[in-house]
Motif scaffolding. Sequence first.
Motif, PDB file in Angstrom:
ATOM      1  N   UNK A 162       0.775  -1.256   0.000  1.00 52.41           N
ATOM      2  CA  UNK A 162       0.000   0.000   0.000  1.00 52.41           C
ATOM      3  C   UNK A 162       0.801   1.298   0.000  1.00 52.41           C
ATOM      4  N   UNK A 163       2.137   1.210  -0.099  1.00 52.43           N
ATOM      5  CA  UNK A 163       2.922   2.447  -0.100  1.00 52.43           C
ATOM      6  C   UNK A 163       2.621   3.250  -1.374  1.00 52.43           C
ATOM      7  N   UNK A 164       2.664   2.562  -2.513  1.00 50.26           N
ATOM      8  CA  UNK A 164       2.361   3.241  -3.772  1.00 50.26           C
ATOM      9  C   UNK A 164       0.948   3.814  -3.760  1.00 50.26           C
ATOM     10  N   UNK A 165       0.016   3.006  -3.264  1.00 43.84           N
ATOM     11  CA  UNK A 165      -1.386   3.439  -3.260  1.00 43.84           C
ATOM     12  C   UNK A 165      -1.560   4.696  -2.415  1.00 43.84           C
ATOM     13  N   UNK A 166      -0.899   4.721  -1.261  1.00 44.50           N
ATOM     14  CA  UNK A 166      -1.040   5.873  -0.364  1.00 44.50           C
ATOM     15  C   UNK A 166      -0.461   7.134  -0.999  1.00 44.50           C
ATOM     16  N   UNK A 167       0.696   6.984  -1.625  1.00 40.16           N
ATOM     17  CA  UNK A 167       1.343   8.167  -2.197  1.00 40.16           C
ATOM     18  C   UNK A 167       0.594   8.623  -3.446  1.00 40.16           C
ATOM     19  N   UNK A 168       0.080   7.658  -4.210  1.00 36.79           N
ATOM     20  CA  UNK A 168      -0.719   8.033  -5.385  1.00 36.79           C
ATOM     21  C   UNK A 168      -1.975   8.792  -4.959  1.00 36.79           C
ATOM     22  N   UNK A 169      -2.588   8.341  -3.880  1.00 36.16           N
ATOM     23  CA  UNK A 169      -3.775   9.031  -3.362  1.00 36.16           C
ATOM     24  C   UNK A 169      -3.445  10.473  -3.002  1.00 36.16           C
ATOM     25  N   UNK A 170      -2.298  10.648  -2.347  1.00 34.18           N
ATOM     26  CA  UNK A 170      -1.893  12.003  -1.956  1.00 34.18           C
ATOM     27  C   UNK A 170      -1.635  12.873  -3.190  1.00 34.18           C
ATOM     28  N   UNK A 171      -0.900  12.317  -4.146  1.00 33.77           N
ATOM     29  CA  UNK A 171      -0.557  13.118  -5.330  1.00 33.77           C
ATOM     30  C   UNK A 171      -1.821  13.479  -6.120  1.00 33.77           C
TER      31      UNK A 171
END
Length: 178
Positions: A162-171
């Motif tokens: 979920x690291x990618x998912x979390x950062x994508x959500x933020x961006x």
Amino acid sequence: MQHERLLKVLVIGDLGVGKTSIIKRYVHQVFSQHYRATIGVDFALKVLNWDHKSVLRLQLWDIAGQERYGNMTRVYYREAVGALVVFDMTRLSTFQAVLKWKGDLDSKVAMGNGRPVPAVLLANKSDQRRQGLCPKLPKLENFSREYGFVGWFETSAKDNSNIDAAITCLVKSIMSVE
Ligand code: GDP
Ligand code: MG
């Protein structure tokens, strides 16, 4: 022609929650049990081909050695456009510190229109869920909405979950406000 943008994103939260590990995992695809506590402020860069119009230079700002004060100087926050607020889901005190970090963020930086910068809540070390305090946590969905996070994720820097998912959500959130 593609347009290039620099996004300064802060990674905040108590000591040992996994901030450095999350950044290393996201930027360098590695995990280690032993990161030296960096001293001062450090940042890592990840270039994202976001869409046909934009290339994003995502600058992830780490902090080290200063977590114990529970706040950072305005210089650190200056021109930040978003933040990841991290806690360790096996340690209640780090969850209790989340609002202190969010408050520090909102008191020191805001968007051009005066609204808070987007922040995503990360419940890290989900690989250790069984040792965790999940039952004691409030429902993160409600908590994150109530305190103005744009989203929340259970993450593991160790398992790359979920690291990618979390950062994508933020961006996405950052890109949608401007
Ligand atoms: P920081 O102080 O917030 O930067 O935390 P670090 O990234 O230095 O991590 C603190 C400790 O937690 C280190 O021993 C890491 O290996 C460990 N750690 C970080 N993320 C995870 C994770 O997702 N799962 C597990 N099991 N350990 C983690
Ligand atoms: Mg660190």
